[in-house]
Design an enzyme around this catalytic site. Structure first.
Site, PDB file in Angstrom:
ATOM      1  N   TRP A   1      33.138  37.648  33.027  1.00 56.37           N
ATOM      2  CA  TRP A   1      32.428  36.367  32.954  1.00 56.37           C
ATOM      3  C   TRP A   1      31.291  36.370  31.944  1.00 56.37           C
ATOM      4  CZ3 TRP A   1      27.252  36.429  33.568  1.00 56.37           C
ATOM      5  CH2 TRP A   1      26.713  37.557  34.191  1.00 56.37           C
TER       6      TRP A   1
ATOM      7  N   GLY B   1      37.152  32.522  45.285  1.00 59.76           N
ATOM      8  CA  GLY B   1      37.775  32.960  46.528  1.00 59.76           C
ATOM      9  C   GLY B   1      39.204  33.426  46.343  1.00 59.76           C
TER      10      GLY B   1
ATOM     11  N   ASP C   1      45.370  40.384  38.070  1.00 58.68           N
ATOM     12  CA  ASP C   1      44.048  39.765  38.110  1.00 58.68           C
ATOM     13  C   ASP C   1      43.546  39.476  36.701  1.00 58.68           C
ATOM     14  OD1 ASP C   1      41.707  38.689  39.140  1.00 58.68           O
ATOM     15  OD2 ASP C   1      40.708  40.612  39.349  1.00 58.68           O
TER      16      ASP C   1
ATOM     17  N   LYS D   1      40.588  38.167  30.330  1.00 63.55           N
ATOM     18  CA  LYS D   1      40.677  39.527  30.854  1.00 63.55           C
ATOM     19  C   LYS D   1      41.824  40.335  30.240  1.00 63.55           C
ATOM     20  CE  LYS D   1      38.790  39.336  35.588  1.00 63.55           C
ATOM     21  NZ  LYS D   1      39.171  39.588  36.994  1.00 63.55           N
TER      22      LYS D   1
END
Length: 712
Positions: A415, A199, A327, A354
């Site tokens: 992921w 979230g 992010d 990432k």
């Protein structure tokens, strides 16, 4: 004396595991415990999400090998009742294969024949799909002492009887008034079920929780960001947050959102050190300036945390991206191994998060051993070996102007699980190269329930010109990289035509298995990457495969079904791919089963002759890319959710409003957007989508409005 005791313990562990394999542990179905997972390093079961506590996803099975993999055929398959993304890695215990599908549904199969033993539907409300940033996916279950544990999209942790699928207990792990979700697989350590949540894009405060396997009672919780009200949480994180974390946060921007830092995927465990390792996600908003006035490291965002599993006590942390602003999560696959580094045996932790660097850490203390880019990156020139901090390039924080960077928020690796081969000493990474224009959202204010990133997505709208779209596509690629973690370089790289390709399995048969976005499942040589076998799945693949053995026969299982963030957000990569039902496909040597052809969904033509709108298409363009593009594709280009340019709802302003404002399709996952714009805004959106549907050039970019929804 010590060696004799260790030998006796090992013998007892192996005897227990053998007993459990043969008959379900003294008559109890799926009687998995820590000793059995440790012993699984040398057997043919797949007892946990990453197979073993170290999460290496390496199987000792070698009956399917480089010499005979060409004889692999379909043994059995099952088609599910959903066409959303399939991300689960199945678990196989005592001849039963357990897996999950979209909407957190659980299935149990006879692993040899494919006969369905039971299924369970947690009946998540369709409108909860609105809170899922990246599809209504689920990555799998945990099995422990006769129960199967699953995290549901709506934040419940549910325990099922492994024999029947009947619910044993259920506990709500999240605040239902906030946009929390669960998509990751639980892990079980020492009779504690561990689960995090997602979230971060919407505005939540991350944490990891441990629950009693018997009754679902909360044992401990570790928060990854400070309490916005400045008070202790009476949680395992209180001490370290007071000593290390709280002082690294500034300003007020993070307090409304909770700061992010969700623990939504990776975990690993070292039973010898008795340390649990977890990956922590991005900040909310992404933009560090909007979140923390551009100050501070914001612990424990984008960090690897080492905790004691009994109490949640902090041991150490390593932050991959201090002051995270792109992010760049550290929730990607964490893997443990013992290897020789520089002539010295080391207990290492490895991660390819990432941000594009491959990290090798000493897992006993969190010290950096090495960090090198595994794909080309632009945001940093390296990692300082003395401090462990990235050396950022100028201008990458997009304070006042756009900054084109690689990786994008999709990450250089997301992921999709990696795999390790101890013989080759290689880590196989499902990697990708994608650019993104990070642009400050100068009008940003917190929007409850909406995306809160502080980054203007308008800058990443697709061009309308076909040649320009082709140029964008040429910049995007997927790869399977065989990475030497000691030398910190690639031994070989397999190029894929598309990004968002599947997780990876490695076996002692000298093989690596991986699916692909274009609808293929393939086996490659673990030594040199040569393709040795492939099977056309038709539907795309993103999940990681697994393997197991029954009655002396080895099987390879793969969940099939394309979806997730890549499919939702970048449909130009796989244009016009229809949504097809998910499948579980299981292969063996000499398999002769045949999968039925997919029935392609009929595309109903839409006649827009004479259809007009009173809305402002320019304003609709801005509203669309602020609110809709993540699910429906940039420029309304049509993602895996309905292609709005072909929607019959376009024909009528009233029908369009009934969906966007009145919530007519909320039970199917399309929630009302009345919180974010009014009926006038809905018609502006319709005007814009009509312009795209009729092939008109996109209107000039209107200024993004990040503030409150427009008032009527």
């Amino acid at each position: 004396m010590k060696s004799l005791k260790l030998a006796a313990m090992l013998a007892a562990t192996l005897a227990l595991a053998a007993c459990n394999q043969g008959g379900g542990g003294g008559g109890k179905v799926a009687n998995v415990d820590g000793a059995r997972i440790i012993a699984a390093k040398s057997n043919g079961e797949w007892l946990s999400y990453g197979r073993t506590y170290d999460e290496q996803r390496f199987s000792p099975l070698d009956k399917i090998n480089a010499g005979n993999v060409g004889q692999l055929g379909l043994a059995w398959m099952y088609e599910f009742d959903t066409d959303r993304g399939q991300e689960a890695t199945p678990v196989m215990v005592d001849g039963v294969l357990y897996t999950t599908t979209a909407w957190s549904k659980v299935f149990a199969f006879d692993a040899k024949t494919g006969a369905l033993k039971w299924s369970y539907d947690p009946k998540v409300e369709g409108k909860k799909g609105f809170d899922a940033c990246c599809d209504v996916v689920n990555r799998g279950v945990a099995v422990w002492k006769g129960k199967v544990y699953v995290g549901a999209l709506d934040g419940r942790l549910i325990a099922l009887d492994a024999a029947t699928g009947k619910e044993a207990w259920s506990v709500q792990t999240t605040d239902t008034s906030r946009p929390y979700t669960i998509t990751g697989a639980p892990r079980v350590i020492k009779d504690k079920v561990l689960i995090g949540n997602g979230g971060g894009e919407y505005g939540v405060r991350g944490y990891l929780s441990a629950y009693d396997v018997n009754d679902g009672k909360l044992i401990w919780r570790f928060y990854t960001t400070p309490n916005p009200n400045g008070q202790p949480d009476n949680a395992a994180s209180d001490k370290v947050m007071k000593e290390k974390g709280a002082a690294t946060w500034f300003g007020e921007g993070w307090k409304a959102t909770g700061g992010g830092g969700t623990v939504w995927d990776s975990m690993a465990y070292d039973p010898d050190l008795d340390i649990l390792y977890v990956g922590v996600g991005n900040g909310t908003p992404w933009n560090h300036i909007k979140r923390s006035d551009g100050k501070g490291d914001n612990l424990f965002l984008s960090s690897i945390l080492a905790l004691k599993p009994d109490t949640g006590e902090y041991v150490w942390h390593y932050q991959t991206t201090p002051g995270e602003s792109w992010d760049y999560t550290a929730t990607q696959h964490i893997m443990l191994a013992d290897m020789n580094v520089g002539g010295t045996p080391r207990k290492v932790l490895m991660q390819a998060p990432k941000n594009g660097f491959f990290y090798v850490l000493d897992r006993t203390n969190g010290q950096l051993i090495s960090a090198k880019p595994y794909v080309p990156i632009t945001w940093a020139k390296g990692v300082d070996p003395a401090t462990g901090r990235p050396i950022e390039n100028p201008g990458v924080r997009y304070e006042n102007a756009p900054s084109l960077q690689v990786p994008a928020p999709f990450g250089a690796h997301n992921w999709h699980p990696m795999a390790f081969n101890p013989k080759e000493n290689l880590v196989y990474i499902p990697a990708q190269i994608i650019p993104f224009a990070y642009t400050p959202d100068k009008g940003y204010t917190y929007r409850p329930g909406g995306w809160n990133v502080g980054t203007d997505f308008l800058a990443n709208a697709l061009p309308s010109d076909k040649a320009q779209i082709a140029a964008v596509k040429a910049m995007v690629k997927g790869q399977l990289i065989a990475w030497d973690p000691v030398a910190q370089k690639a031994r070989f790289t397999i190029e894929h035509p598309y990004f968002w390709n599947a997780g990876i399995l490695s076996t002692a048969g000298g093989l690596i298995f991986q699916g692909a976005a274009q609808g293929e499942f393939a086996a490659y040589s673990a030594a040199d990457g040569k393709k040795l076998w492939s099977y056309k799945t038709d539907n795309g693949v993103i999940a990681a495969p697994m393997t197991y053995e029954i009655d002396g026969e080895q099987y390879v299982a793969q969940m099939v079904g394309y979806g997730g963030a890549g499919a939702l957000s970048a449909p130009f990569v796989l244009p016009d791919r229809p949504r097809l039902p998910g499948r579980l496909m299981v292969f063996k040597l000499g398999g002769t089963a045949k999968a039925p052809d997919y029935v392609r969904p009929e595309v109903v033509p839409i006649d827009l002759t004479g259809v007009t709108s009173t809305g402002d298409a320019k304003r609709g363009f801005a509203l669309f890319h602020q609110n809709c593009q993540v699910c429906h594709g940039p420029n309304a280009s049509g993602a895996f959710l309905p292609d709005l340019r072909r929607s019959q709802m376009l024909l009528s302003a009233e029908n369009w409003k009934s969906v966007l404002i009145d919530g007519a399709l909320a039970p199917r996952g399309m929630a009302s957007f009345s919180r974010f714009f009014d009926a006038k805004g809905a018609e502006d959106l319709r005007a814009y989508v009509l312009s795209e549907a009729k092939g008109a050039a996109a209107p000039a970019v209107a200024p993004a409005k990040g503030g409150p929804p427009p008032k009527s």
